[in-house]
Design a protein around this motif. Structure first.
Motif, PDB file in Angstrom:
ATOM      1  N   ALA A 192       4.051  48.684 -12.626  1.00 30.91           N
ATOM      2  CA  ALA A 192       5.490  48.496 -12.566  1.00 30.91           C
ATOM      3  C   ALA A 192       5.964  48.439 -11.121  1.00 30.91           C
ATOM      4  O   ALA A 192       5.473  49.186 -10.264  1.00 30.91           O
ATOM      5  N   ARG A 193       6.933  47.560 -10.857  1.00 31.48           N
ATOM      6  CA  ARG A 193       7.503  47.450  -9.515  1.00 31.48           C
ATOM      7  C   ARG A 193       8.279  48.708  -9.158  1.00 31.48           C
ATOM      8  O   ARG A 193       8.297  49.129  -8.009  1.00 31.48           O
TER       9      ARG A 193
ATOM     10  N   ARG B 165      -0.475  55.999  -9.274  1.00 24.06           N
ATOM     11  CA  ARG B 165      -1.057  55.669  -7.983  1.00 24.06           C
ATOM     12  C   ARG B 165      -0.468  54.355  -7.490  1.00 24.06           C
ATOM     13  O   ARG B 165       0.081  53.559  -8.258  1.00 24.06           O
ATOM     14  N   ARG B 166      -0.563  54.145  -6.183  1.00 26.99           N
ATOM     15  CA  ARG B 166      -0.101  52.885  -5.606  1.00 26.99           C
ATOM     16  C   ARG B 166      -1.016  51.741  -6.051  1.00 26.99           C
ATOM     17  O   ARG B 166      -2.226  51.912  -6.195  1.00 26.99           O
ATOM     18  N   ASP B 167      -0.405  50.570  -6.232  1.00 28.69           N
ATOM     19  CA  ASP B 167      -1.166  49.367  -6.568  1.00 28.69           C
ATOM     20  C   ASP B 167      -0.483  48.197  -5.865  1.00 28.69           C
ATOM     21  O   ASP B 167       0.383  47.529  -6.439  1.00 28.69           O
ATOM     22  N   GLY B 168      -0.841  47.977  -4.597  1.00 33.74           N
ATOM     23  CA  GLY B 168      -0.187  46.948  -3.815  1.00 33.74           C
ATOM     24  C   GLY B 168       1.273  47.302  -3.591  1.00 33.74           C
ATOM     25  O   GLY B 168       1.599  48.399  -3.127  1.00 33.74           O
ATOM     26  N   ASP B 169       2.175  46.388  -3.958  1.00 31.62           N
ATOM     27  CA  ASP B 169       3.598  46.648  -3.788  1.00 31.62           C
ATOM     28  C   ASP B 169       4.222  47.235  -5.051  1.00 31.62           C
ATOM     29  O   ASP B 169       5.442  47.219  -5.221  1.00 31.62           O
ATOM     30  N   ALA B 170       3.387  47.799  -5.942  1.00 34.39           N
ATOM     31  CA  ALA B 170       3.843  48.382  -7.202  1.00 34.39           C
ATOM     32  C   ALA B 170       3.181  49.734  -7.405  1.00 34.39           C
ATOM     33  O   ALA B 170       2.446  50.235  -6.542  1.00 34.39           O
TER      34      ALA B 170
END
Length: 473
Positions: free
Chosen positions: A246-247, A223-228
């Motif tokens: 992870a980025r 899932r998305r997590d901010g810009d990662a």
């Protein structure tokens, strides 16, 4: 007709891949637990994932690379294939010319460079995987196949390949089988290797460079997590949870159920099977020749591939390619007695002088196939995730190239690789069930019928040809 010695030859064959049944198989690394951060998360510890992690770390030693594998590195297709490492990135030159005519010269050049780079990596990291640039012999076993071999030879020479067209006596001087009527020796674009030792060597090289690696760790969601991106995992026999933020993420799960729903339309898992003999005696070895140790394949639609190992065993596989309804995959599908019996009969027909040989191992495994027979690529999550899949049995070499492409895609800038039509285009999707299983099984039946009718393709196969699906192997 069943040969009387087939049952005896198979009686003591161990039900598992020969390559993985060796004492040097490394002990598994601990599963991932707890919460982690990484610059790059690689999901999958087969060739695709290992090549990605290795090249990412070689390019930037400070990059924090974490790789997770649901089983152990190399346990699936990477550790149970025939060990044919081909330069072709397009599942053969003819397929590449048909599908990518405008860039086939470039793809051929990239394929040659890729095979050279694999050889260099094996040497640089001291990977003991019996890497030998022996080439490959394509052999005709029916008179009608000779014309096709001649055409393939002409096409290969047009693109600068070092190939020799062999008549009956010449091909039998290389490998002696009464079934051979002619052959084409591609002398410079295929290497033979030990597939499991290559995977284990890449694993060790990754660890030596500082890649964090966890086995028995299955990614259960992204899932998305901010810009990662955040990956949820389950590891070990108790399914202990973990997470990785992870980025960037590389998805290298190939035939296994994908974490991206969109991939399900493009991929099907097909089971392929193989036998391995016990080591040949000196007398048996002389009876077949094979001094140049090439890989071999006959040129039927339902073809066999085979090779001789460093300890003078013969691997003999192929012919059956079995799809199970609903993309079903299960450990019990790796054993198929009817296929093993058929392969044994075909082996003894090919090499009647080896009638007293027994088989030591019998196994199956899953190939990730797509409708264009060569890998496709893409990104998701606004470019934070890259994937490659669809290698269709020719991934030993092409996975390294695919790793380069995925790292370029994650970089976000256009490169000579990301501009390729091979990279930008997608295969035609497979239909949903029940049409998927019906179409695949009808194609399989039609290919067998074509082999029995001097290569004549029925209306179904001709329709697929017109649609650009090109099912010919």
């Amino acid at each position: 007709m069943k040969l009387p010695h087939t049952g005896r030859a198979l009686a003591d064959a161990a039900p598992g891949p020969y390559w993985l049944d060796r004492p040097e198989r490394p002990d598994p690394l601990p599963p991932l637990t707890g919460t982690h951060d990484a610059d790059l998360l690689v999901v999958g510890g087969g060739y695709s994932g290992l090549w990605t992690a290795l090249q990412a770390k070689e390019a930037d030693p400070d990059r924090d690379v974490l790789l997770v594998e649901a089983g152990t590195c190399g346990w699936a297709a990477s550790g149970r294939n025939g060990g044919f490492c081909a330069a072709s990135l397009t599942h053969g030159l003819a397929n590449g010319v048909d599908r990518f005519p405008g860039e086939i010269d470039e793809l051929e050049r990239l394929g040659r460079e890729n095979l050279d780079a694999i050889a260099a990596t094996v040497a640089r990291h001291g990977i003991d995987c019996d890497f030998e640039r022996t080439g490959e012999l394509a052999v005709a076993v029916e008179p009608y196949q000779l014309a096709g071999l001649a055409e393939d030879t002409e096409l290969a020479r047009r693109y600068g390949h070092d190939v020799r067209l062999l008549d009956r006596d010449e091909v039998r001087a290389e490998v002696d089988s009464p079934t051979y009527l002619g052959g084409m020796w591609d002398r410079d674009r295929v290497a033979m290797l030990d597939p499991a030792r290559l995977a284990w060597g890449l694993r060790r090289a990754c660890l030596d460079l500082g890649v964090r690696l966890h086995e028995h760790t299955r990614v259960t969601g992204l899932r998305r997590d901010g810009d990662a991106l955040r990956a949820a995992t389950a590891g070990g026999p108790d399914g202990a949870p973990g997470t990785v933020r992870a980025r960037r993420v590389v998805l290298a799960t190939n035939a296994f159920p994908p974490l991206l729903r969109r991939l399900r339309a493009w991929l099907v898992p097909v089971y392929d099977y193989a036998l391995m003999t016990e080591p040949l005696s000196e007398e048996q070895r002389k009876a077949v020749g094979w001094a140049n140790r090439q890989g071999l394949a006959d040129v039927g639609n339902q073809f066999h591939y085979y090779r001789i190992t460093n300890d003078d065993r013969i691997l003999f596989g192929g012919y059956d390619a079995v799809y199970h309804y609903g993309n079903r995959m299960a450990p019990e599908l790796e054993q198929r007695p009817a296929t093993f019996t058929a392969l044994a009969e075909h082996f003894f027909t090919t090499f009647p002088q080896l009638a007293d040989v027994r088989f030591s191992h019998r196994w199956g495994g899953v190939i990730d196939t797509c409708t264009r027979f060569c890998p496709f690529f893409g990104t998701a999550y606004e470019g934070r995730l890259a994937y490659a899949a669809g290698f269709t049995g020719l991934g030993v070499g092409a996975t390294r190239f695919a790793a380069r492409v995925m790292l370029d895609l994650l970089g976000g800038e256009q490169t000579p690789l990301t501009r390729l039509d091979l990279v930008r285009s997608k295969p035609l999707p497979f239909p949903p069930e029940p049409f998927r299983a019906t179409g695949i099984n009808l194609t399989r039946w039609s290919l067998a019928r074509a082999d029995a009718r001097e290569g004549r393709r029925n209306l179904w196969l001709r329709t697929l040809d017109r649609l650009g699906l090109g099912f010919d192997s």
